[in-house]
Design a protein around this motif. Structure first.
Motif, PDB file in Angstrom:
ATOM      1  N   SER A  81      41.736   3.730  19.995  1.00 59.75           N
ATOM      2  CA  SER A  81      41.502   2.334  20.382  1.00 59.75           C
ATOM      3  C   SER A  81      40.044   2.050  20.707  1.00 59.75           C
ATOM      4  CB  SER A  81      42.380   1.974  21.586  1.00 59.75           C
ATOM      5  OG  SER A  81      42.032   2.774  22.711  1.00 59.75           O
ATOM      6  N   GLY A  82      39.196   3.069  20.667  1.00 63.78           N
ATOM      7  CA  GLY A  82      37.779   2.865  20.916  1.00 63.78           C
ATOM      8  C   GLY A  82      37.371   2.913  22.378  1.00 63.78           C
ATOM      9  N   LEU A  83      38.296   3.297  23.268  1.00 63.55           N
ATOM     10  CA  LEU A  83      37.925   3.428  24.678  1.00 63.55           C
ATOM     11  C   LEU A  83      36.918   4.562  24.863  1.00 63.55           C
ATOM     12  CD1 LEU A  83      41.396   2.957  26.393  1.00 63.55           C
ATOM     13  CD2 LEU A  83      39.395   1.489  26.697  1.00 63.55           C
ATOM     14  N   THR A  84      37.042   5.585  24.038  1.00 64.40           N
ATOM     15  CA  THR A  84      36.082   6.690  24.029  1.00 64.40           C
ATOM     16  C   THR A  84      35.777   7.044  22.575  1.00 64.40           C
ATOM     17  OG1 THR A  84      37.895   8.283  24.162  1.00 64.40           O
ATOM     18  CG2 THR A  84      36.820   7.683  26.233  1.00 64.40           C
ATOM     19  N   ASP A  85      34.713   7.797  22.386  1.00 63.35           N
ATOM     20  CA  ASP A  85      34.294   8.190  21.049  1.00 63.35           C
ATOM     21  C   ASP A  85      35.046   9.428  20.569  1.00 63.35           C
ATOM     22  OD1 ASP A  85      32.071   6.326  20.382  1.00 63.35           O
ATOM     23  OD2 ASP A  85      31.218   7.147  22.221  1.00 63.35           O
ATOM     24  N   GLY A  86      35.039   9.629  19.256  1.00 60.36           N
ATOM     25  CA  GLY A  86      35.626  10.816  18.667  1.00 60.36           C
ATOM     26  C   GLY A  86      37.095  10.627  18.350  1.00 60.36           C
ATOM     27  N   VAL A  87      37.721  11.709  17.875  1.00 56.99           N
ATOM     28  CA  VAL A  87      39.153  11.720  17.576  1.00 56.99           C
ATOM     29  C   VAL A  87      39.716  13.076  17.974  1.00 56.99           C
ATOM     30  CG1 VAL A  87      38.970  10.117  15.631  1.00 56.99           C
ATOM     31  CG2 VAL A  87      38.819  12.583  15.223  1.00 56.99           C
ATOM     32  N   PHE A  88      41.023  13.115  18.144  1.00 57.54           N
ATOM     33  CA  PHE A  88      41.733  14.376  18.334  1.00 57.54           C
ATOM     34  C   PHE A  88      42.597  14.607  17.101  1.00 57.54           C
ATOM     35  CE2 PHE A  88      40.769  13.139  22.700  1.00 57.54           C
ATOM     36  CZ  PHE A  88      40.295  14.335  23.231  1.00 57.54           C
ATOM     37  N   THR A  89      42.439  15.765  16.488  1.00 64.52           N
ATOM     38  CA  THR A  89      43.147  16.037  15.255  1.00 64.52           C
ATOM     39  C   THR A  89      43.827  17.405  15.310  1.00 64.52           C
ATOM     40  OG1 THR A  89      42.914  16.015  12.841  1.00 64.52           O
ATOM     41  CG2 THR A  89      41.119  17.018  14.106  1.00 64.52           C
ATOM     42  N   THR A  90      44.396  17.829  14.203  1.00 66.21           N
ATOM     43  CA  THR A  90      45.227  19.033  14.154  1.00 66.21           C
ATOM     44  C   THR A  90      44.500  20.269  14.675  1.00 66.21           C
ATOM     45  OG1 THR A  90      46.346  18.127  12.219  1.00 66.21           O
ATOM     46  CG2 THR A  90      46.662  20.466  12.657  1.00 66.21           C
ATOM     47  N   ASN A  91      45.193  21.015  15.523  1.00 71.67           N
ATOM     48  CA  ASN A  91      44.623  22.250  16.062  1.00 71.67           C
ATOM     49  C   ASN A  91      44.166  23.171  14.936  1.00 71.67           C
ATOM     50  OD1 ASN A  91      45.397  21.290  18.560  1.00 71.67           O
ATOM     51  ND2 ASN A  91      47.156  22.657  18.747  1.00 71.67           N
ATOM     52  N   GLU A  92      43.138  23.922  15.214  1.00 73.49           N
ATOM     53  CA  GLU A  92      42.632  24.875  14.234  1.00 73.49           C
ATOM     54  C   GLU A  92      43.724  25.855  13.796  1.00 73.49           C
ATOM     55  OE1 GLU A  92      38.184  26.401  14.042  1.00 73.49           O
ATOM     56  OE2 GLU A  92      39.366  27.579  15.471  1.00 73.49           O
TER      57      GLU A  92
ATOM     58  N   VAL B 238      34.922  20.866  23.777  1.00 70.17           N
ATOM     59  CA  VAL B 238      35.187  19.662  24.574  1.00 70.17           C
ATOM     60  C   VAL B 238      36.679  19.521  24.853  1.00 70.17           C
ATOM     61  CG1 VAL B 238      35.132  17.139  24.578  1.00 70.17           C
ATOM     62  CG2 VAL B 238      33.134  18.436  23.785  1.00 70.17           C
ATOM     63  N   ALA B 239      37.015  19.358  26.129  1.00 70.32           N
ATOM     64  CA  ALA B 239      38.401  19.146  26.546  1.00 70.32           C
ATOM     65  C   ALA B 239      38.622  17.763  27.133  1.00 70.32           C
ATOM     66  CB  ALA B 239      38.809  20.206  27.577  1.00 70.32           C
ATOM     67  N   GLY B 240      37.545  17.115  27.544  1.00 73.50           N
ATOM     68  CA  GLY B 240      37.647  15.785  28.132  1.00 73.50           C
ATOM     69  C   GLY B 240      36.315  15.078  28.061  1.00 73.50           C
ATOM     70  N   VAL B 241      36.338  13.771  27.781  1.00 72.46           N
ATOM     71  CA  VAL B 241      35.106  13.001  27.668  1.00 72.46           C
ATOM     72  C   VAL B 241      35.231  11.682  28.412  1.00 72.46           C
ATOM     73  CG1 VAL B 241      34.413  14.006  25.459  1.00 72.46           C
ATOM     74  CG2 VAL B 241      35.827  11.948  25.478  1.00 72.46           C
ATOM     75  N   LEU B 242      34.081  11.120  28.729  1.00 74.76           N
ATOM     76  CA  LEU B 242      34.005   9.818  29.373  1.00 74.76           C
ATOM     77  C   LEU B 242      33.780   8.728  28.344  1.00 74.76           C
ATOM     78  CD1 LEU B 242      31.595  10.801  32.275  1.00 74.76           C
ATOM     79  CD2 LEU B 242      34.012  10.207  32.548  1.00 74.76           C
ATOM     80  N   GLY B 243      34.210   7.516  28.681  1.00 72.54           N
ATOM     81  CA  GLY B 243      33.870   6.351  27.881  1.00 72.54           C
ATOM     82  C   GLY B 243      32.466   5.889  28.251  1.00 72.54           C
ATOM     83  N   GLU B 244      32.115   4.697  27.809  1.00 73.43           N
ATOM     84  CA  GLU B 244      30.800   4.171  28.161  1.00 73.43           C
ATOM     85  C   GLU B 244      30.705   3.933  29.666  1.00 73.43           C
ATOM     86  OE1 GLU B 244      29.748   0.816  25.817  1.00 73.43           O
ATOM     87  OE2 GLU B 244      29.786   1.931  23.921  1.00 73.43           O
ATOM     88  N   ARG B 245      31.832   3.641  30.285  1.00 71.76           N
ATOM     89  CA  ARG B 245      31.907   3.552  31.745  1.00 71.76           C
ATOM     90  C   ARG B 245      32.484   4.862  32.278  1.00 71.76           C
ATOM     91  NH1 ARG B 245      32.215  -1.232  34.772  1.00 71.76           N
ATOM     92  NH2 ARG B 245      31.675  -3.130  33.632  1.00 71.76           N
ATOM     93  N   GLU B 246      31.987   5.312  33.404  1.00 76.80           N
ATOM     94  CA  GLU B 246      32.488   6.563  33.983  1.00 76.80           C
ATOM     95  C   GLU B 246      33.887   6.403  34.570  1.00 76.80           C
ATOM     96  OE1 GLU B 246      29.563   7.962  36.713  1.00 76.80           O
ATOM     97  OE2 GLU B 246      28.138   8.501  35.122  1.00 76.80           O
ATOM     98  N   THR B 247      34.363   5.179  34.649  1.00 78.13           N
ATOM     99  CA  THR B 247      35.712   4.927  35.141  1.00 78.13           C
ATOM    100  C   THR B 247      36.751   5.078  34.034  1.00 78.13           C
ATOM    101  OG1 THR B 247      35.192   2.575  34.854  1.00 78.13           O
ATOM    102  CG2 THR B 247      35.115   3.464  37.104  1.00 78.13           C
ATOM    103  N   VAL B 248      36.307   5.384  32.823  1.00 74.11           N
ATOM    104  CA  VAL B 248      37.218   5.601  31.692  1.00 74.11           C
ATOM    105  C   VAL B 248      37.055   7.033  31.207  1.00 74.11           C
ATOM    106  CG1 VAL B 248      37.804   4.937  29.325  1.00 74.11           C
ATOM    107  CG2 VAL B 248      37.089   3.184  30.976  1.00 74.11           C
ATOM    108  N   ALA B 249      38.165   7.747  31.099  1.00 71.12           N
ATOM    109  CA  ALA B 249      38.106   9.140  30.658  1.00 71.12           C
ATOM    110  C   ALA B 249      39.356   9.483  29.867  1.00 71.12           C
ATOM    111  CB  ALA B 249      37.978  10.090  31.851  1.00 71.12           C
TER     112      ALA B 249
END
Length: 224
Positions: free
Chosen positions: A94-105, A186-197
Motif C-alpha cells: 500500500s506504500g506505507l513503507t518502501d520495498g516488498v516482501f517476497t518468497t523466502n530464499e 532487514v527484518a523491519g523498516v520504518l515509513g517516512e514517519r517514525e510512527t509507521v513501521a
C-alpha cells in the motif's frame, strides 16, 4: 489509546495481537476492514495471516481495501501504525513503507525463533530497547524476504530507516543468521514517519509471560 486491529478475510493473528495488547493494559479492538476505522482510533495494527489467501502477491489484495486509505490518512496525521508479517506485506503493497516482501530464499514456509538486532532505539517501536540489543522474536512466513532496488535500499540505509536486522545470538549480522534471504538482513523498516513501521517477525507472539520469551513487549508498548 484505542488500537484498531484491522481484520481482513484470511487474517489469523488479529486475536493474538488483541490478547498481547490487553496483556500490556492497552485498549484494543478488532475491526472488520469493510466497517472502516472507528473515530476513536489512536493506533492501528495490520496483523498477520493470509489475507485473501495470498493470491496475486501476499498483501496485494488487502492493500486495495478502502480502509487502507483511512489508515494512510491517519498515518499522515501521526497515528502509530504497525504492520506485522502479512500486515507488513500489506504495508509495503500500500506504500506505507518502501520495498516488498517476497518468497523466502528457501521457497518454503518457515516458523522458528530468530534473533533480531535493534538498529535504532530512538523510535516509538524501539524506545524500550538500547541500540544494538539482541531480541528473541519468532517468525512464521513463506514470503518474508525483504527486497528493494539497490538505489532505494541505499537511501533507506542513509536515512536510518532500518528498525531490526536478523542476527545471531551475539548480534552479528551474518548470512547464516538471515532466515529468508532478506536484503541486508532487514527484518523491519520504518515509513517516512517514525510512527509507521512494518516487521516480518511477530512481537505479539513474544509478549505473554506465561507463553515464552517476552522480547516483543517493547514493540507493542509504542501504543501506550
Amino acid at each position: 489509546m484505542t488500537v484498531s486491529i484491522v481484520r481482513f478475510g484470511g487474517s489469523n493473528c488479529d486475536r493474538d495481537a488483541a490478547r498481547a495488547l490487553a496483556h500490556l493494559g492497552i485498549d484494543a479492538e478488532i475491526v472488520w476492514h469493510e466497517d472502516g476505522l472507528p473515530a476513536e482510533t489512536t493506533g492501528i495494527v495490520l496483523p498477520g495471516g493470509f489475507s485473501y489467501g495470498d493470491y496475486l502477491r501476499a498483501g496485494a489484495m488487502a492493500a486495495q481495501s478502502p480502509i487502507i486509505d483511512e489508515v494512510t490518512a491517519r498515518a499522515a496525521d501521526g497515528v502509530p501504525v504497525l504492520g506485522i508479517c502479512n500486515g507488513a506485506q500489506i504495508g509495503c503493497e500500500s506504500g506505507l513503507t518502501d520495498g516488498v516482501f517476497t518468497t523466502n530464499e528457501s521457497a518454503r514456509f518457515q516458523c522458528e525463533p530468530v534473533h533480531l538486532r535493534v538498529e535504532r532505539a530512538d523510535t516509538p517501536w524501539t524506545a524500550a530497547y538500547d541500540e544494538g540489543d539482541v531480541v528473541h522474536i519468532p517468525i512464521a512466513h513463506g514470503e518474508g524476504r525483504y527486497e528493494i532496488d539497490a538505489d532505494r535500499l541505499e537511501e533507506i540505509e542513509a536515512d536510518d530507516r532500518v528498525l531490526f536486522r536478523y542476527c545471531d545470538a551475539d548480534g552479528a549480522v551474518t548470512e547464516e543468521a538471515n532466515p529468508n534471504g532478506s536484503a541486508h538482513n532487514v527484518a523491519g523498516v520504518l515509513g517516512e514517519r517514525e510512527t509507521v513501521a512494518v516487521m516480518m517477525p511477530h512481537p505479539e507472539r513474544a509478549t505473554l509471560d506465561h507463553v515464552g520469551p517476552t522480547d516483543g513487549q517493547g514493540v507493542l508498548r509504542a501504543f501506550e
